[in-house]
Structure formats: C-alpha cells, structure tokens
Motif scaffolding. Structure first.
Motif, mmCIF file in Angstrom:
data_model
loop_
_atom_site.group_PDB
_atom_site.id
_atom_site.type_symbol
_atom_site.label_atom_id
_atom_site.label_comp_id
_atom_site.label_asym_id
_atom_site.label_seq_id
_atom_site.Cartn_x
_atom_site.Cartn_y
_atom_site.Cartn_z
ATOM 1 N N TRP A 1 -6.184 0.027 -8.307
ATOM 2 C CA TRP A 1 -6.592 1.425 -8.186
ATOM 3 C C TRP A 1 -7.637 1.804 -9.224
ATOM 4 C CZ3 TRP A 1 -1.674 -0.469 -8.804
ATOM 5 C CH2 TRP A 1 -0.978 -0.681 -7.614
ATOM 6 N N GLY A 2 -8.190 0.799 -9.914
ATOM 7 C CA GLY A 2 -9.243 1.049 -10.892
ATOM 8 C C GLY A 2 -8.745 1.383 -12.281
ATOM 9 N N GLN B 1 -9.467 -10.010 -3.863
ATOM 10 C CA GLN B 1 -8.858 -9.227 -2.794
ATOM 11 C C GLN B 1 -7.442 -9.684 -2.455
ATOM 12 O OE1 GLN B 1 -11.766 -9.544 0.301
ATOM 13 N NE2 GLN B 1 -13.088 -7.990 -0.597
ATOM 14 N N VAL B 2 -7.167 -10.965 -2.613
ATOM 15 C CA VAL B 2 -5.826 -11.477 -2.332
ATOM 16 C C VAL B 2 -4.838 -10.903 -3.336
ATOM 17 C CG1 VAL B 2 -4.395 -13.561 -2.249
ATOM 18 C CG2 VAL B 2 -6.704 -13.588 -1.274
ATOM 19 N N TRP B 3 -5.192 -10.955 -4.607
ATOM 20 C CA TRP B 3 -4.326 -10.412 -5.656
ATOM 21 C C TRP B 3 -4.135 -8.915 -5.462
ATOM 22 C CZ3 TRP B 3 -4.983 -6.983 -9.846
ATOM 23 C CH2 TRP B 3 -3.933 -6.990 -10.762
ATOM 24 N N THR B 4 -5.212 -8.206 -5.162
ATOM 25 C CA THR B 4 -5.142 -6.767 -4.944
ATOM 26 C C THR B 4 -4.191 -6.434 -3.799
ATOM 27 O OG1 THR B 4 -7.367 -6.418 -5.810
ATOM 28 C CG2 THR B 4 -6.514 -4.724 -4.325
ATOM 29 N N ALA B 5 -4.319 -7.130 -2.687
ATOM 30 C CA ALA B 5 -3.454 -6.877 -1.533
ATOM 31 C C ALA B 5 -1.993 -7.164 -1.867
ATOM 32 C CB ALA B 5 -3.905 -7.728 -0.346
ATOM 33 N N LYS B 6 -1.749 -8.236 -2.617
ATOM 34 C CA LYS B 6 -0.379 -8.597 -2.981
ATOM 35 C C LYS B 6 0.242 -7.530 -3.890
ATOM 36 C CE LYS B 6 1.521 -12.830 -3.647
ATOM 37 N NZ LYS B 6 1.557 -14.185 -4.167
ATOM 38 N N VAL B 7 -0.527 -7.038 -4.857
ATOM 39 C CA VAL B 7 -0.017 -6.005 -5.761
ATOM 40 C C VAL B 7 0.281 -4.719 -4.991
ATOM 41 C CG1 VAL B 7 -0.593 -4.516 -7.729
ATOM 42 C CG2 VAL B 7 -1.112 -6.953 -7.819
ATOM 43 N N ILE B 8 -0.623 -4.318 -4.116
ATOM 44 C CA ILE B 8 -0.393 -3.101 -3.327
ATOM 45 C C ILE B 8 0.829 -3.272 -2.433
ATOM 46 C CG2 ILE B 8 -1.356 -1.631 -1.510
ATOM 47 C CD1 ILE B 8 -4.096 -2.017 -2.867
ATOM 48 N N GLY C 1 2.975 -0.586 -3.719
ATOM 49 C CA GLY C 1 2.682 0.537 -2.829
ATOM 50 C C GLY C 1 1.385 1.208 -3.234
ATOM 51 N N GLU C 2 0.961 2.166 -2.447
ATOM 52 C CA GLU C 2 -0.272 2.885 -2.775
ATOM 53 C C GLU C 2 -0.037 3.808 -3.967
ATOM 54 O OE1 GLU C 2 -3.423 2.812 -2.130
ATOM 55 O OE2 GLU C 2 -3.219 1.196 -0.701
#
Length: 165
Positions: free
Chosen positions: A147-148, A109-116, A120-121
């Motif tokens: 985003w899968g 989740q940390v990596w995911t949040a950083k990438v977003i 951006g979305e």
C-alpha cells in the motif's frame, strides 16, 4: 552541484526527511521520519573553549498531512513506529506478520499479491510487518508495503508493542 557541498545541512543540525522517507505533503495523515545530524561540525576543536556538540543522530516520527511530530528517538525505527501510531492508529494490533520467501521488492507483484491475500486490503500508506532473517536487518523501509507504506521488521514491531503505555 555548481557550487559544491558546503555542509550546511549537517551544520544546521535541523530535522529533515531521510533520502528515501516520504516528504511530499499529503491531504491525509501519512507517516514519515525526520532526522537531525548532531555530529560535530566545529572547524577547530583545539581552541580554549571545548566543543559542545552532542554527536550522533536523533530521529522523530512526523506526518506529511499535518504538523504533528513525535518525540526525539535514538532509533529510526522507533520514530517510524511513532509516526505509524499517529497516521494509522491500530496498525500494530491487527496486522499479521508476513514471512517473505525472498527479500521483497517494491515491484514484486507476486509478493504484493501474497501479502494482500494474507492481510487484506488496507488504506494507502498502510505498513506491512515482515519476519526477517538476521542478514536483512531491522530498518523500517519506506514505500515497501503493498500500500506504499513502511515495511517494519517483526522484531521492531514487537519491541514497540512492549513500550506502549
């Protein structure tokens, strides 16, 4: 399992999605990769007629939302980039390269949040481009973007950019 493995998938030389590549039909265009195993399955190569098998694998980008399939490619990641061009036009033009502090995990989740935060979305199935060290490799990994979508190595994306018309 009951009847054993008969090698029919390899012997057919048919295109099929890889074990991890998306294969579920979708309502919108989403990228996937299909491969055909062209290795020799001839039971007896000592006969008078020489074997005509090609050998190796061949890949195609494909779509889970429509019948589109790309050209035959010798490299799996090239085929994935073709599928991304089809399903997400412009993905490579405006997507920044992300350098993970550690190997990203689908559940990180940390990596995911950083990438977003950096990118951006994006829509479902959108890829991420990561700068990787030499030890991680260049394979395009399905389902690893926030985003899968595919996680495409920066070197692969850069090579794809130079090959575009």
């Amino acid at each position: 399992t009951t009847w054993g493995r008969h090698g029919s998938t390899a012997a057919s030389h048919a295109f099929r999605p890889g074990i991890c590549d998306p294969s579920t039909p979708t309502d919108i265009c989403q990228p996937t990769c299909v491969a055909a195993d062209l290795d020799c399955c001839c039971p007896d190569t000592s006969r008078d007629t020489p074997c005509q098998c090609v050998g190796g694998d061949v890949y195609r980008g494909a779509c889970t939302g429509c019948p589109w399939e790309g050209e035959n490619r010798a490299d799996e990641s090239e085929a994935v980039c073709d599928a991304l061009d089809h399903a997400h036009p412009g993905w490579i033009d405006d997507l920044p390269i992300v350098t993970p502090e550690r190997r990203p995990s689908q559940k990180d989740q940390v990596w995911t949040a950083k990438v977003i935060d950096i990118v951006g979305e994006r829509p479902t199935g959108w890829p991420v481009i990561t700068r990787r060290g030499d030890t991680i490799g260049l394979r395009s990994v399905p389902h690893r973007s926030p985003w899968g979508g595919y996680d495409v190595a920066a070197a692969t994306a850069e090579a794809h950019l130079t090959q575009r018309p």
